[in-house]
Design a protein around this motif. Structure first.
Motif, PDB file in Angstrom:
ATOM      1  N   VAL A   1      35.834  34.657  49.646  1.00  0.00           N
ATOM      2  CA  VAL A   1      34.184  35.245  49.805  1.00  0.00           C
ATOM      3  C   VAL A   1      34.462  36.758  50.195  1.00  0.00           C
ATOM      4  CG1 VAL A   1      32.117  35.092  51.209  1.00  0.00           C
ATOM      5  CG2 VAL A   1      33.140  32.726  49.978  1.00  0.00           C
ATOM      6  N   ARG A   2      33.723  37.627  49.613  1.00  0.00           N
ATOM      7  CA  ARG A   2      34.024  38.953  50.010  1.00  0.00           C
ATOM      8  C   ARG A   2      32.737  39.491  50.461  1.00  0.00           C
ATOM      9  NH1 ARG A   2      34.643  44.333  47.500  1.00  0.00           N
ATOM     10  NH2 ARG A   2      36.666  45.335  48.129  1.00  0.00           N
ATOM     11  N   LEU A   3      32.870  40.111  51.790  1.00  0.00           N
ATOM     12  CA  LEU A   3      31.517  40.680  52.465  1.00  0.00           C
ATOM     13  C   LEU A   3      31.864  42.359  52.444  1.00  0.00           C
ATOM     14  CD1 LEU A   3      31.395  38.487  55.694  1.00  0.00           C
ATOM     15  CD2 LEU A   3      30.621  37.931  53.426  1.00  0.00           C
ATOM     16  N   VAL A   4      30.938  42.948  51.948  1.00  0.00           N
ATOM     17  CA  VAL A   4      30.964  44.413  51.935  1.00  0.00           C
ATOM     18  C   VAL A   4      29.845  45.035  52.882  1.00  0.00           C
ATOM     19  CG1 VAL A   4      30.877  46.751  50.585  1.00  0.00           C
ATOM     20  CG2 VAL A   4      32.099  44.565  49.614  1.00  0.00           C
ATOM     21  N   ALA A   5      30.150  45.557  54.045  1.00  0.00           N
ATOM     22  CA  ALA A   5      29.128  45.930  55.046  1.00  0.00           C
ATOM     23  C   ALA A   5      28.565  47.361  54.597  1.00  0.00           C
ATOM     24  CB  ALA A   5      29.622  45.900  56.239  1.00  0.00           C
ATOM     25  N   GLU A   6      27.326  47.763  55.245  1.00  0.00           N
ATOM     26  CA  GLU A   6      26.630  48.707  55.085  1.00  0.00           C
ATOM     27  C   GLU A   6      27.510  50.200  55.444  1.00  0.00           C
ATOM     28  OE1 GLU A   6      23.161  50.061  57.654  1.00  0.00           O
ATOM     29  OE2 GLU A   6      22.204  49.647  55.770  1.00  0.00           O
ATOM     30  N   ASP A   7      28.296  49.804  56.351  1.00  0.00           N
ATOM     31  CA  ASP A   7      29.460  51.191  56.912  1.00  0.00           C
ATOM     32  C   ASP A   7      30.647  51.234  55.871  1.00  0.00           C
ATOM     33  OD1 ASP A   7      30.587  49.066  57.796  1.00  0.00           O
ATOM     34  OD2 ASP A   7      30.845  49.756  59.946  1.00  0.00           O
ATOM     35  N   GLY A   8      30.857  50.242  54.963  1.00  0.00           N
ATOM     36  CA  GLY A   8      32.008  50.418  54.336  1.00  0.00           C
ATOM     37  C   GLY A   8      33.000  49.298  54.649  1.00  0.00           C
ATOM     38  N   ALA A   9      32.968  48.774  55.620  1.00  0.00           N
ATOM     39  CA  ALA A   9      33.810  47.619  56.112  1.00  0.00           C
ATOM     40  C   ALA A   9      33.872  46.505  55.113  1.00  0.00           C
ATOM     41  CB  ALA A   9      33.648  47.399  57.603  1.00  0.00           C
ATOM     42  N   VAL A  10      34.918  45.886  55.096  1.00  0.00           N
ATOM     43  CA  VAL A  10      35.030  44.582  53.971  1.00  0.00           C
ATOM     44  C   VAL A  10      35.868  43.782  54.727  1.00  0.00           C
ATOM     45  CG1 VAL A  10      36.312  44.037  51.901  1.00  0.00           C
ATOM     46  CG2 VAL A  10      35.193  46.681  51.886  1.00  0.00           C
ATOM     47  N   ALA A  11      35.383  42.521  54.463  1.00  0.00           N
ATOM     48  CA  ALA A  11      36.115  41.119  54.981  1.00  0.00           C
ATOM     49  C   ALA A  11      36.186  40.368  53.572  1.00  0.00           C
ATOM     50  CB  ALA A  11      35.250  40.734  56.073  1.00  0.00           C
ATOM     51  N   GLU A  12      37.421  40.093  53.331  1.00  0.00           N
ATOM     52  CA  GLU A  12      37.740  38.946  52.426  1.00  0.00           C
ATOM     53  C   GLU A  12      38.200  37.484  53.361  1.00  0.00           C
ATOM     54  OE1 GLU A  12      39.419  42.175  49.272  1.00  0.00           O
ATOM     55  OE2 GLU A  12      40.754  40.921  50.334  1.00  0.00           O
ATOM     56  N   LEU A  13      37.280  36.529  53.097  1.00  0.00           N
ATOM     57  CA  LEU A  13      37.614  35.395  53.615  1.00  0.00           C
ATOM     58  C   LEU A  13      38.062  34.433  52.449  1.00  0.00           C
ATOM     59  CD1 LEU A  13      34.552  36.547  54.875  1.00  0.00           C
ATOM     60  CD2 LEU A  13      34.652  34.653  56.223  1.00  0.00           C
ATOM     61  N   TYR A  14      39.289  34.039  52.739  1.00  0.00           N
ATOM     62  CA  TYR A  14      39.924  33.163  51.695  1.00  0.00           C
ATOM     63  C   TYR A  14      39.911  31.727  52.097  1.00  0.00           C
ATOM     64  CZ  TYR A  14      42.262  37.331  50.048  1.00  0.00           C
ATOM     65  OH  TYR A  14      42.607  38.558  49.562  1.00  0.00           O
ATOM     66  N   VAL A  15      39.378  31.124  51.121  1.00  0.00           N
ATOM     67  CA  VAL A  15      39.014  29.715  51.092  1.00  0.00           C
ATOM     68  C   VAL A  15      40.304  28.934  51.333  1.00  0.00           C
ATOM     69  CG1 VAL A  15      37.840  27.888  49.921  1.00  0.00           C
ATOM     70  CG2 VAL A  15      37.150  30.104  49.369  1.00  0.00           C
ATOM     71  N   PRO A  16      39.996  27.934  52.680  1.00  0.00           N
ATOM     72  CA  PRO A  16      41.205  27.065  52.918  1.00  0.00           C
ATOM     73  C   PRO A  16      41.126  25.918  51.993  1.00  0.00           C
ATOM     74  CG  PRO A  16      39.240  26.858  54.631  1.00  0.00           C
ATOM     75  CD  PRO A  16      39.088  28.026  53.625  1.00  0.00           C
ATOM     76  N   PHE A  17      42.239  25.439  51.436  1.00  0.00           N
ATOM     77  CA  PHE A  17      42.465  24.345  50.529  1.00  0.00           C
ATOM     78  C   PHE A  17      41.439  24.550  49.151  1.00  0.00           C
ATOM     79  CE2 PHE A  17      43.315  22.555  54.692  1.00  0.00           C
ATOM     80  CZ  PHE A  17      44.691  22.475  54.468  1.00  0.00           C
ATOM     81  N   PRO A  18      41.635  25.459  48.342  1.00  0.00           N
ATOM     82  CA  PRO A  18      40.602  25.665  47.329  1.00  0.00           C
ATOM     83  C   PRO A  18      41.038  24.976  46.501  1.00  0.00           C
ATOM     84  CG  PRO A  18      42.607  27.324  47.399  1.00  0.00           C
ATOM     85  CD  PRO A  18      42.615  26.656  48.723  1.00  0.00           C
ATOM     86  N   PRO A  19      40.178  24.508  45.365  1.00  0.00           N
ATOM     87  CA  PRO A  19      38.927  25.537  45.179  1.00  0.00           C
ATOM     88  C   PRO A  19      37.865  25.101  45.921  1.00  0.00           C
ATOM     89  CG  PRO A  19      39.174  23.991  43.333  1.00  0.00           C
ATOM     90  CD  PRO A  19      40.070  23.777  44.333  1.00  0.00           C
ATOM     91  N   MET A  20      36.838  26.043  46.374  1.00  0.00           N
ATOM     92  CA  MET A  20      35.874  25.758  46.875  1.00  0.00           C
ATOM     93  C   MET A  20      34.762  25.149  45.596  1.00  0.00           C
ATOM     94  SD  MET A  20      33.193  28.035  49.452  1.00  0.00           S
ATOM     95  CE  MET A  20      32.967  29.342  48.162  1.00  0.00           C
ATOM     96  N   THR A  21      34.235  24.000  45.868  1.00  0.00           N
ATOM     97  CA  THR A  21      33.281  23.522  44.709  1.00  0.00           C
ATOM     98  C   THR A  21      31.914  23.065  45.390  1.00  0.00           C
ATOM     99  OG1 THR A  21      34.122  21.313  44.915  1.00  0.00           O
ATOM    100  CG2 THR A  21      35.175  22.813  43.071  1.00  0.00           C
ATOM    101  N   PRO A  22      30.866  23.501  44.761  1.00  0.00           N
ATOM    102  CA  PRO A  22      30.634  24.451  43.622  1.00  0.00           C
ATOM    103  C   PRO A  22      30.824  25.724  44.050  1.00  0.00           C
ATOM    104  CG  PRO A  22      28.444  23.786  44.156  1.00  0.00           C
ATOM    105  CD  PRO A  22      29.460  23.136  45.149  1.00  0.00           C
ATOM    106  N   PRO A  23      31.337  26.758  43.632  1.00  0.00           N
ATOM    107  CA  PRO A  23      31.105  28.241  44.163  1.00  0.00           C
ATOM    108  C   PRO A  23      29.937  28.729  43.800  1.00  0.00           C
ATOM    109  CG  PRO A  23      32.541  27.978  41.797  1.00  0.00           C
ATOM    110  CD  PRO A  23      32.066  26.677  42.265  1.00  0.00           C
ATOM    111  N   GLY A  24      29.839  29.834  44.210  1.00  0.00           N
ATOM    112  CA  GLY A  24      28.743  30.558  43.991  1.00  0.00           C
ATOM    113  C   GLY A  24      27.621  30.751  45.327  1.00  0.00           C
ATOM    114  N   PRO A  25      26.439  31.388  44.973  1.00  0.00           N
ATOM    115  CA  PRO A  25      25.624  31.427  46.303  1.00  0.00           C
ATOM    116  C   PRO A  25      24.774  30.098  46.780  1.00  0.00           C
ATOM    117  CG  PRO A  25      24.654  32.530  44.290  1.00  0.00           C
ATOM    118  CD  PRO A  25      26.120  32.103  43.927  1.00  0.00           C
ATOM    119  N   PRO A  26      24.554  30.075  47.889  1.00  0.00           N
ATOM    120  CA  PRO A  26      24.944  30.914  48.910  1.00  0.00           C
ATOM    121  C   PRO A  26      26.428  31.025  49.638  1.00  0.00           C
ATOM    122  CG  PRO A  26      23.810  29.078  49.962  1.00  0.00           C
ATOM    123  CD  PRO A  26      23.886  28.950  48.449  1.00  0.00           C
ATOM    124  N   HIS A  27      27.069  32.048  49.360  1.00  0.00           N
ATOM    125  CA  HIS A  27      28.491  32.029  49.524  1.00  0.00           C
ATOM    126  C   HIS A  27      28.958  31.601  50.899  1.00  0.00           C
ATOM    127  CE1 HIS A  27      29.279  33.872  45.431  1.00  0.00           C
ATOM    128  NE2 HIS A  27      28.040  34.873  45.933  1.00  0.00           N
TER     129      HIS A  27
END
Length: 218
Positions: free
Chosen positions: A43-69
């Motif tokens: 799950v990737r967060l892109v903030a207003e000031d340009g900061a990025v956070a990539e949250l890696y799913v533990p024990f993938p896959p996350m099902t079902p994927p998609g919003p609300p992420h």
């Protein structure tokens, strides 16, 4: 929570599953509103000031994927899974089964493996053979322990996490007795000290955590 430099830039942060939502709220407080994208593995967060956070799913896959992420990731990270853990170092080993963070079955063992010597000649060769034999006995005991502890839960395991010393673990991979367990192998590899009971008991803090790669704005 801990942080370390990430290859390619940014830093890694390890977030306990129960702290994922507060951590994301803190990310928004620090960097402003963010947009969210994602799939079954990140799950990737892109903030207003340009900061990025990539949250890696533990024990993938996350099902079902998609919003609300974020909501899906929080629920996935906090699920109570049954996880097998197998730790090996040259002088010891541990195997355990966890339900969530609770240890429900375990066995820990150790054997003497002599350290290296500076002696040379025939003495050195005899010492090296003795050391190899000692290591082989440790590894055989480790495999037997993993099979004895983990196999009864095989049909219920959501994954098997390995740890200890990578070279020691890799030396055991060809053993056919481990094949059913290795088929369930999941990340992360747990880098831990000598696998005593206290070390085994504390491993959920590593394998249940959400790994986050944070890239701060320039």
């Amino acid at each position: 929570m801990s942080g370390r430099p990430a290859k390619g830039g940014g830093r890694w942060v390890s977030v306990p599953p129960e702290r994922v939502h507060p951590w994301i709220d803190g990310f928004a407080d620090r960097h402003g509103p963010f947009s969210t994208t994602g799939d079954e593995r990140v799950v990737r967060l892109v903030a207003e000031d340009g900061a990025v956070a990539e949250l890696y799913v533990p024990f993938p896959p996350m099902t079902p994927p998609g919003p609300p992420h974020v909501t899906r990731l929080v629920a996935h990270a906090n699920a109570d899974r049954r996880i097998g853990v197998f730790l090996v170092r040259l002088g010891g080993y541990a195997a355990g089964v966890f339900h969530g963070s609770a240890l429900v079955a375990s066995k820990v063992g150790s054997r003497l493996v002599q350290g290296r010597t500076a002696a040379g000649g025939w003495s050195q060769q005899r010492f090296a053979r003795r050391r190899r034999n000692q290591a082989d006995r440790v590894f055989d005991d480790a495999v037997e322990t993993a099979v004895r502890v983990l196999t009864p839960y095989l049909g219920d395991l959501d994954g098997v996490v390995l740890g200890g010393d990578r070279r020691a673990v890799d030396a055991l991979r060809p053993d056919r007795r481990l094949a059913p367990l290795l088929a369930l192998e999941k990340e992360p590899f747990l880098v831990v000290p000598d696998p005593r009971h206290a070390v085994l008991r504390d491993t959920p803090a590593q394998f249940r955590a959400v790994r986050v790669r944070v890239v701060d704005p320039e």
